[in-house]
Design a protein around this motif. Structure first.
Motif, mmCIF file in Angstrom:
data_model
loop_
_atom_site.group_PDB
_atom_site.id
_atom_site.type_symbol
_atom_site.label_atom_id
_atom_site.label_comp_id
_atom_site.label_asym_id
_atom_site.label_seq_id
_atom_site.Cartn_x
_atom_site.Cartn_y
_atom_site.Cartn_z
ATOM 1 N N SER A 138 -52.395 -42.510 4.338
ATOM 2 C CA SER A 138 -51.710 -43.649 3.712
ATOM 3 C C SER A 138 -50.199 -43.483 3.687
ATOM 4 C CB SER A 138 -52.228 -43.831 2.280
ATOM 5 O OG SER A 138 -52.013 -42.647 1.517
ATOM 6 N N ILE A 139 -49.698 -42.377 4.224
ATOM 7 C CA ILE A 139 -48.252 -42.143 4.243
ATOM 8 C C ILE A 139 -47.601 -43.112 5.221
ATOM 9 C CG2 ILE A 139 -46.435 -40.449 4.702
ATOM 10 C CD1 ILE A 139 -48.443 -38.257 4.094
ATOM 11 N N PRO A 140 -46.537 -43.801 4.814
ATOM 12 C CA PRO A 140 -45.840 -44.702 5.743
ATOM 13 C C PRO A 140 -45.388 -43.952 6.996
ATOM 14 C CG PRO A 140 -45.051 -45.032 3.503
ATOM 15 C CD PRO A 140 -45.940 -43.827 3.465
ATOM 16 N N LEU A 141 -45.582 -44.576 8.147
ATOM 17 C CA LEU A 141 -45.308 -43.883 9.408
ATOM 18 C C LEU A 141 -43.828 -43.588 9.603
ATOM 19 C CD1 LEU A 141 -47.804 -45.690 11.800
ATOM 20 C CD2 LEU A 141 -48.001 -43.444 10.752
ATOM 21 N N LEU A 142 -42.958 -44.394 9.007
ATOM 22 C CA LEU A 142 -41.533 -44.078 9.075
ATOM 23 C C LEU A 142 -41.243 -42.771 8.339
ATOM 24 C CD1 LEU A 142 -38.975 -45.320 10.287
ATOM 25 C CD2 LEU A 142 -38.514 -46.368 8.070
ATOM 26 N N LEU A 143 -41.961 -42.560 7.235
ATOM 27 C CA LEU A 143 -41.828 -41.306 6.500
ATOM 28 C C LEU A 143 -42.447 -40.151 7.275
ATOM 29 C CD1 LEU A 143 -40.949 -39.834 3.925
ATOM 30 C CD2 LEU A 143 -43.133 -40.486 2.883
ATOM 31 N N VAL A 144 -43.506 -40.437 8.049
ATOM 32 C CA VAL A 144 -44.140 -39.404 8.866
ATOM 33 C C VAL A 144 -43.147 -38.841 9.882
ATOM 34 C CG1 VAL A 144 -45.913 -38.985 10.626
ATOM 35 C CG2 VAL A 144 -46.486 -40.257 8.554
ATOM 36 N N ILE A 145 -42.300 -39.710 10.437
ATOM 37 C CA ILE A 145 -41.280 -39.229 11.390
ATOM 38 C C ILE A 145 -40.354 -38.231 10.706
ATOM 39 C CG2 ILE A 145 -39.293 -39.936 12.772
ATOM 40 C CD1 ILE A 145 -40.709 -42.540 13.359
ATOM 41 N N ILE A 146 -39.929 -38.563 9.488
ATOM 42 C CA ILE A 146 -39.058 -37.647 8.742
ATOM 43 C C ILE A 146 -39.802 -36.360 8.403
ATOM 44 C CG2 ILE A 146 -37.692 -37.370 6.631
ATOM 45 C CD1 ILE A 146 -37.266 -40.397 6.656
ATOM 46 N N LEU A 147 -41.074 -36.499 8.004
ATOM 47 C CA LEU A 147 -41.875 -35.311 7.681
ATOM 48 C C LEU A 147 -42.072 -34.431 8.913
ATOM 49 C CD1 LEU A 147 -44.609 -36.774 5.287
ATOM 50 C CD2 LEU A 147 -42.712 -35.252 4.701
ATOM 51 N N LEU A 282 -31.403 -27.339 10.746
ATOM 52 C CA LEU A 282 -31.070 -28.715 11.112
ATOM 53 C C LEU A 282 -31.467 -29.027 12.556
ATOM 54 C CD1 LEU A 282 -27.573 -29.301 9.458
ATOM 55 C CD2 LEU A 282 -29.749 -30.348 8.832
ATOM 56 N N GLY A 283 -31.266 -28.061 13.451
ATOM 57 C CA GLY A 283 -31.650 -28.270 14.843
ATOM 58 C C GLY A 283 -33.144 -28.486 14.996
ATOM 59 N N ASN A 284 -33.934 -27.690 14.298
ATOM 60 C CA ASN A 284 -35.392 -27.851 14.359
ATOM 61 C C ASN A 284 -35.831 -29.159 13.708
ATOM 62 O OD1 ASN A 284 -35.574 -25.358 15.605
ATOM 63 N ND2 ASN A 284 -35.926 -24.255 13.701
ATOM 64 N N PHE A 285 -35.115 -29.589 12.676
ATOM 65 C CA PHE A 285 -35.426 -30.881 12.041
ATOM 66 C C PHE A 285 -35.267 -32.022 13.033
ATOM 67 C CE2 PHE A 285 -33.844 -34.731 9.999
ATOM 68 C CZ PHE A 285 -34.868 -35.018 9.110
ATOM 69 N N LEU A 286 -34.186 -32.017 13.799
ATOM 70 C CA LEU A 286 -33.967 -33.080 14.778
ATOM 71 C C LEU A 286 -35.040 -33.068 15.859
ATOM 72 C CD1 LEU A 286 -30.076 -32.912 15.222
ATOM 73 C CD2 LEU A 286 -31.403 -34.606 13.956
ATOM 74 N N ALA A 287 -35.412 -31.867 16.327
ATOM 75 C CA ALA A 287 -36.459 -31.773 17.345
ATOM 76 C C ALA A 287 -37.786 -32.301 16.805
ATOM 77 C CB ALA A 287 -36.608 -30.327 17.809
ATOM 78 N N GLY A 288 -38.090 -32.011 15.542
ATOM 79 C CA GLY A 288 -39.338 -32.466 14.941
ATOM 80 C C GLY A 288 -39.407 -33.972 14.792
ATOM 81 N N THR A 289 -38.308 -34.607 14.384
ATOM 82 C CA THR A 289 -38.313 -36.070 14.249
ATOM 83 C C THR A 289 -38.510 -36.742 15.603
ATOM 84 O OG1 THR A 289 -35.888 -36.091 14.410
ATOM 85 C CG2 THR A 289 -36.843 -36.051 12.197
ATOM 86 N N ALA A 290 -37.853 -36.211 16.629
ATOM 87 C CA ALA A 290 -38.032 -36.762 17.972
ATOM 88 C C ALA A 290 -39.477 -36.598 18.437
ATOM 89 C CB ALA A 290 -37.076 -36.080 18.954
ATOM 90 N N GLY A 291 -40.058 -35.441 18.161
ATOM 91 C CA GLY A 291 -41.440 -35.201 18.562
ATOM 92 C C GLY A 291 -42.423 -36.131 17.877
ATOM 93 N N ALA A 292 -42.197 -36.445 16.609
ATOM 94 C CA ALA A 292 -43.111 -37.327 15.873
ATOM 95 C C ALA A 292 -43.155 -38.713 16.508
ATOM 96 C CB ALA A 292 -42.690 -37.409 14.406
ATOM 97 N N LEU A 293 -41.994 -39.285 16.811
ATOM 98 C CA LEU A 293 -41.987 -40.615 17.427
ATOM 99 C C LEU A 293 -42.522 -40.549 18.863
ATOM 100 C CD1 LEU A 293 -41.307 -43.582 17.208
ATOM 101 C CD2 LEU A 293 -38.977 -43.073 17.970
ATOM 102 N N TYR A 294 -42.256 -39.461 19.561
ATOM 103 C CA TYR A 294 -42.750 -39.301 20.920
ATOM 104 C C TYR A 294 -44.282 -39.328 20.943
ATOM 105 C CZ TYR A 294 -43.249 -37.196 25.582
ATOM 106 O OH TYR A 294 -43.587 -36.944 26.899
ATOM 107 N N ALA A 295 -44.906 -38.643 19.985
ATOM 108 C CA ALA A 295 -46.372 -38.623 19.919
ATOM 109 C C ALA A 295 -46.923 -40.012 19.627
ATOM 110 C CB ALA A 295 -46.824 -37.636 18.845
ATOM 111 N N MET A 296 -46.291 -40.746 18.709
ATOM 112 C CA MET A 296 -46.752 -42.105 18.406
ATOM 113 C C MET A 296 -46.629 -43.007 19.624
ATOM 114 S SD MET A 296 -45.054 -42.710 14.653
ATOM 115 C CE MET A 296 -45.352 -41.567 13.278
ATOM 116 N N MET A 297 -45.590 -42.811 20.407
ATOM 117 C CA MET A 297 -45.372 -43.647 21.584
ATOM 118 C C MET A 297 -46.420 -43.358 22.659
ATOM 119 S SD MET A 297 -41.912 -43.967 23.898
ATOM 120 C CE MET A 297 -42.004 -42.249 24.468
#
Length: 383
Positions: A138-147, A282-297
C-alpha cells in the motif's frame, strides 16, 4: 551586435543542432547511414577544435549557464515530443536518463571525493529489488522510488568501514567483491525470485497508470513510455540541481579537499571519514532511486541485470564523460547506451569496445570528453 546576443544565439543554435542530430541518429536504421552520421559529427568536432570554435562555444556557454540549462531542457523536450508515439526510442531515452542519475551518484564518489566504487550496478539493483518487493504494497509508488534510494544507502553502510580503511586498488577490490556477493545472494535467495527474477508493478501516480498508452483522440495515441521519460527527466533535473548545489557549496569544497590530498585536508581540520561517508551514502542513494524507477519501467528484473560488467558500464560512463563533469556524464551516457543499440554490428563486441575506448581515453585524454573545470571560489569571477 553585442557579445551577449551572440552568446545567446550560439546557445540556441547549438541546442537546436543537438536536438536535430539526436532525432536523426535515433530515427535512422541503415547501418551505413549511422556510421556516416557519426563520422560527420566527429569531423565537425575535430574541425571545431582545430579552428578554435570549441573554445569560443565553451566560453559562451559558461557566460550564460542559466540559458544553457533551459536550452538543453527545451531540446530534450523536442526530442521526446518527436518520438511521442514510438516505444523503443522513448525506452532508450528513459534508460539514458536513469543511467545519468546513477552515474551522478558515482561522480559524487569518484569525481568529487575520490571514493572508489565498482559496485554501482549492485546499488542500482538494490533500488530495483526494493521496487519489486514494495510495489505490491500500500506504499505510494512515488515513495517507493525514494525508499529505493534510502535502502541502497543503508545497504551501502555495510561497506563504509572497509572503504574508509582502504585506498586505491584495495578499495576497488572491496567494492568488486560486494557486487559479486550481491548477485550471488540474489541468485540463491528464492524469496527474491532466485535466478528467475521478479516481476515489478508499473508506476502509478495519483491514479495515473504509467503502463497504459496515452489516448489524446481516437486517432492519436502516445506511447506509455512517455510517462516514464517525463518522470525520469524531472528526476534528472532535480539530481542536476542537487549536484550543482553540493559542488558549489562548502560541502563540495570539503569533497575536493579530500580528493586532492587527504593528509593536507586532515591537517586543516577537515574530517576525512565524515565526508567520505556523506559522499558514499548520497551516491548510493541516487543509484537506488534510479534503479527503482528503472525496474518499474521494465516490469521485470533478474540477477543477470546487475553483473560486474554492468558496474563497469557505469564506471566507463563516468570516466568517458570526465570525472566530476555533469555535462560529460550526460553525453557519455547517451553514447554508451545508444551506440550499441543502433550499431547492431558491434552489439556482441560492446564490452571489448568499451575496454579499448577506456584504454584510449586513459592514455590520450584522461580528463574525459568534457572535463570538469576549475572551481571558481568567488561567484561571478573569471580568470
Amino acid at each position: 551586435m553585442t557579445q551577449s546576443f551572440k552568446d545567446k544565439a550560439v546557445i540556441v543554435l547549438l541546442a537546436a543542432a543537438a536536438a536535430a542530430f539526436t532525432i536523426t541518429f535515433i530515427a535512422i536504421e541503415e547501418q551505413a547511414e549511422i556510421f556516416a552520421l557519426i563520422l560527420f559529427a566527429a569531423a565537425l568536432v575535430f574541425a571545431g577544435a582545430k579552428f578554435g570554435f570549441t573554445r569560443s562555444i565553451a566560453q559562451s556557454l559558461s557566460r550564460n549557464e542559466r540559458l544553457m540549462n533551459v536550452a538543453v531542457i527545451a531540446a530534450t523536450l523536442v526530442v521526446i515530443f518527436w518520438f511521442r508515439e514510438d516505444h523503443f526510442p522513448l525506452l532508450m531515452i528513459a534508460t539514458v536518463m536513469l543511467y545519468v542519475i546513477a552515474c551522478c551518484g558515482l561522480n559524487m564518489q569518484f569525481g568529487y571525493t575520490g571514493v572508489v566504487n565498482f559496485a554501482g550496478a549492485a546499488f542500482f539493483g538494490v533500488g530495483c529489488y526494493t521496487a519489486a518487493v514494495l510495489g505490491d504494497t500500500s506504499i505510494p509508488l512515488l515513495l517507493v522510488i525514494i525508499l529505493g534510494g534510502v535502502i541502497a544507502a543503508i545497504v551501502g553502510s555495510v561497506l563504509i568501514i572497509p572503504v574508509l580503511r582502504t585506498r586505491g586498488h584495495y578499495a576497488a577490490v572491496v567494492t568488486i567483491a560486494f557486487g559479486l556477493l550481491f548477485r550471488t545472494f540474489l541468485e540463491v535467495n528464492d524469496t527474491l525470485g532466485g535466478p528467475q527474477g521478479l516481476g515489478v508493478s508499473g508506476m502509478n501516480l495519483f491514479g495515473w497508470d504509467f503502463n497504459n498508452n496515452i489516448e489524446i483522440t481516437e486517432n492519436i495515441e502516445l506511447s506509455f513510455y512517455l510517462n516514464y521519460v517525463i518522470l525520469a527527466l524531472v528526476m534528472v533535473i532535480l539530481t542536476f540541481v542537487l549536484m550543482r548545489r553540493i559542488e558549489r557549496s562548502w560541502i563540495g569544497l570539503n569533497f575536493d579537499a579530500v580528493r586532492l590530498d587527504e593528509t593536507a585536508a586532515a591537517c586543516f581540520g577537515i574530517n576525512i571519514k565524515r565526508w567520505k561517508i556523506v559522499a558514499f551514502t548520497l551516491g548510493n542513494f541516487l543509484a537506488g532511486t534510479a534503479g527503482a524507477l528503472y525496474a518499474m519501467m521494465l516490469g521485470f528484473i533478474a540477477p543477470s541485470n546487475f553483473a560486474f560488467s554492468d558496474s563497469l558500464i557505469l564506471v566507463s560512463i563516468v570516466l568517458l564523460g570526465g570525472m566530476g563533469s555533469l555535462w560529460g556524464t550526460i553525453l557519455a551516457a547517451g553514447l554508451v547506451v545508444l551506440l550499441p543499440e543502433k550499431l547492431q554490428v558491434i552489439q556482441e563486441y560492446r564490452f571489448l569496445i568499451y575496454a579499448v575506448v577506456m584504454i584510449l581515453i586513459l592514455l590520450f585524454r584522461p580528463q574525459g570528453i568534457l572535463p570538469r573545470g576549475l572551481r571558481a571560489y568567488i561567484p561571478g569571477w573569471r580568470g
